[in-house]
Scaffold this motif. Structure first.
Motif, PDB file in Angstrom:
ATOM      1  N   ARG A 206     -21.647 -26.681  44.843  1.00  0.00           N
ATOM      2  CA  ARG A 206     -22.296 -25.500  45.420  1.00  0.00           C
ATOM      3  C   ARG A 206     -23.504 -25.900  46.263  1.00  0.00           C
ATOM      4  NH1 ARG A 206     -21.854 -20.602  42.277  1.00  0.00           N
ATOM      5  NH2 ARG A 206     -23.739 -19.832  43.345  1.00  0.00           N
ATOM      6  N   LEU A 207     -24.292 -26.823  45.762  1.00  0.00           N
ATOM      7  CA  LEU A 207     -25.452 -27.291  46.522  1.00  0.00           C
ATOM      8  C   LEU A 207     -25.030 -27.977  47.809  1.00  0.00           C
ATOM      9  CD1 LEU A 207     -27.813 -28.734  43.748  1.00  0.00           C
ATOM     10  CD2 LEU A 207     -27.959 -26.533  44.894  1.00  0.00           C
ATOM     11  N   GLU A 208     -23.978 -28.786  47.736  1.00  0.00           N
ATOM     12  CA  GLU A 208     -23.498 -29.498  48.914  1.00  0.00           C
ATOM     13  C   GLU A 208     -23.072 -28.523  50.007  1.00  0.00           C
ATOM     14  OE1 GLU A 208     -22.946 -32.099  51.520  1.00  0.00           O
ATOM     15  OE2 GLU A 208     -23.203 -33.027  49.541  1.00  0.00           O
ATOM     16  N   ARG A 209     -22.367 -27.475  49.634  1.00  0.00           N
ATOM     17  CA  ARG A 209     -21.923 -26.505  50.627  1.00  0.00           C
ATOM     18  C   ARG A 209     -23.110 -25.746  51.227  1.00  0.00           C
ATOM     19  NH1 ARG A 209     -17.833 -25.625  46.671  1.00  0.00           N
ATOM     20  NH2 ARG A 209     -18.928 -23.766  45.901  1.00  0.00           N
ATOM     21  N   SER A 210     -24.068 -25.386  50.396  1.00  0.00           N
ATOM     22  CA  SER A 210     -25.229 -24.658  50.894  1.00  0.00           C
ATOM     23  C   SER A 210     -26.056 -25.505  51.855  1.00  0.00           C
ATOM     24  CB  SER A 210     -26.110 -24.201  49.717  1.00  0.00           C
ATOM     25  OG  SER A 210     -25.420 -23.314  48.877  1.00  0.00           O
ATOM     26  N   VAL A 211     -26.277 -26.759  51.479  1.00  0.00           N
ATOM     27  CA  VAL A 211     -27.076 -27.638  52.335  1.00  0.00           C
ATOM     28  C   VAL A 211     -26.339 -27.954  53.623  1.00  0.00           C
ATOM     29  CG1 VAL A 211     -28.119 -29.926  52.496  1.00  0.00           C
ATOM     30  CG2 VAL A 211     -28.328 -28.614  50.389  1.00  0.00           C
TER      31      VAL A 211
END
Length: 378
Positions: A206-211
């Motif tokens: 989730r963090l990877e997609r947001s960043v």
């Protein structure tokens, strides 16, 4: 009998107008009118405008005019032009000083307003970590490389979720407002996903997609995620970040490394596998320190990096916040000059057994995220 404290620089500047006008007056009386010191009385209101408001500057200007008239009459300068020239000089300098003081007061008010807004924004972005979360006691230290700033490109957060206590410590590439904006994106995504995702890998994705949606070009964020459950172990997910430090009960130190190298957040689209979670024993009485490279890359006069693994004795204090503050002060003494990079440290102490352990003012339950306040008798 106590020693007198030396006057501060502000006090000296405040007294400068009186001192200057006194020196000019004495010199003019002793040396006579031929020296031509009278116009220098205007230095009084000029210095007053540097440190005081417009009212203070105006009062010193009035005093300078009165002194100028008195000295001019004493020297007989009003028989010619010299006395009136001195008066014009004092009046002109006073007017300019009053105008400058008014402009400075407006700028100071605007700056104070901007600072108050920035402090609120900083508190929203980097909120204070909870004192206790589950069986853990948390303490944080943040040193910004930007003067007068409380935040920068480093980030941290502690969330007590249904799946355990989840933690992030990260470092955004670059500095300034752009780094702060990126840190806000990462923290916002982490705070939301930490409650929803069932495992640490899902949280990392989730963090990877947001960043990836927010960052452009080759910008990235190194980060380490941690999850502490009820099984006396910690699970880590490392995105190119410095390895965590675990201080065991016997004083030994471990720096658990990830099974394989992984790219930082924001670079996943360039290929390569994502990080793999790895488990490390973390039992009651032990401490976990997460930090950014501003800690380990701080250099002393000889160019030696800060040996954080050799400073574990500073973390033996009974209070986690005081222990971390001792480590921060030691880091500041080790470094040469002002910090060149942000430095964040997050200390987690495993307080007790699963059933909970009493700490001053609080009783920690086995269920993660539950903290009850208790009254402690002095």
């Amino acid at each position: 009998m106590t020693d007198r404290k030396p006057p501060s620089s502000w006090t000296l500047l405040s007294c400068t107008p009186i001192l200057v006008m006194s020196v000019v007056a004495v010199t003019d009386i002793v040396a006579g009118p031929g020296v031509g010191f009278l116009p220098l009385v205007s230095l009084g209101p000029a210095f007053a405008g540097l440190v005081g408001g417009w009212r203070r500057t105006a009062w010193f200007g009035l005093a300078a005019l009165v002194l100028c008239v008195a000295l001019g009459l004493y020297d007989g300068l009003f028989d010619g032009r010299r006395g009136y020239t001195a008066l014009a000089s004092v009046a002109g300098v006073t007017g300019v000083g009053v105008a400058a003081a008014v402009m400075r007061s407006h700028r100071e008010a605007e700056l104070a307003s901007m600072r108050s807004i920035a402090e609120v924004a900083q508190r929203v972005l980097l909120r204070p970590v909870p004192l206790t979360a589950g069986p853990l006691q948390a303490a944080v230290s943040y040193t910004s490389a930007v003067a007068e700033a409380r935040i920068g490109g480093d980030l941290y957060e502690v969330v007590a979720s249904p799946h355990g206590v989840r933690v992030i410590v990260g470092d955004v590439q670059g500095k300034g407002l752009a780094a702060v904006e990126t840190a806000a994106v990462v923290l916002g995504a982490f705070r939301e996903a930490a409650y929803d995702e069932a495992d640490l890998s899902g949280l990392g994705e989730r963090l990877e997609r947001s960043v990836a949606r927010e960052l452009e070009g080759e910008k990235f964020v190194t980060a380490i995620l941690a999850e502490i459950g009820t099984g006396h172990e910690a699970v880590f997910l490392n995105y190119g970040h410095p390895a965590p430090m675990i201080v065991r009960r016997d004083g030994t130190v471990d720096f658990p490394q990830p099974p394989s190298f992984a790219l930082p957040l924001g670079l996943g689209e360039h290929g390569g596998e994502g990080p793999k979670p790895y488990r490390v024993g973390f039992a009651p009485g032990e401490q976990l320190l997460l930090y950014t490279d501003g800690v380990t890359e701080a250099r002393d006069e000889g160019g030696r990096f800060y040996p954080v693994g050799e400073r574990t004795h500073l973390l033996k204090g009974p209070d986690a916040h005081q222990a971390l503050e001792a480590l921060r002060e030691d880091l500041a003494q080790h470094s040469v000059g002002p910090p060149h990079d942000d430095a964040a440290m997050l200390l987690l102490r495993y307080l007790g057994h699963e059933g909970g352990e009493s700490v001053p003012g609080r009783r920690v339950n086995r269920d993660f995220g539950t903290v009850e306040r208790t009254h402690v008798r002095e």
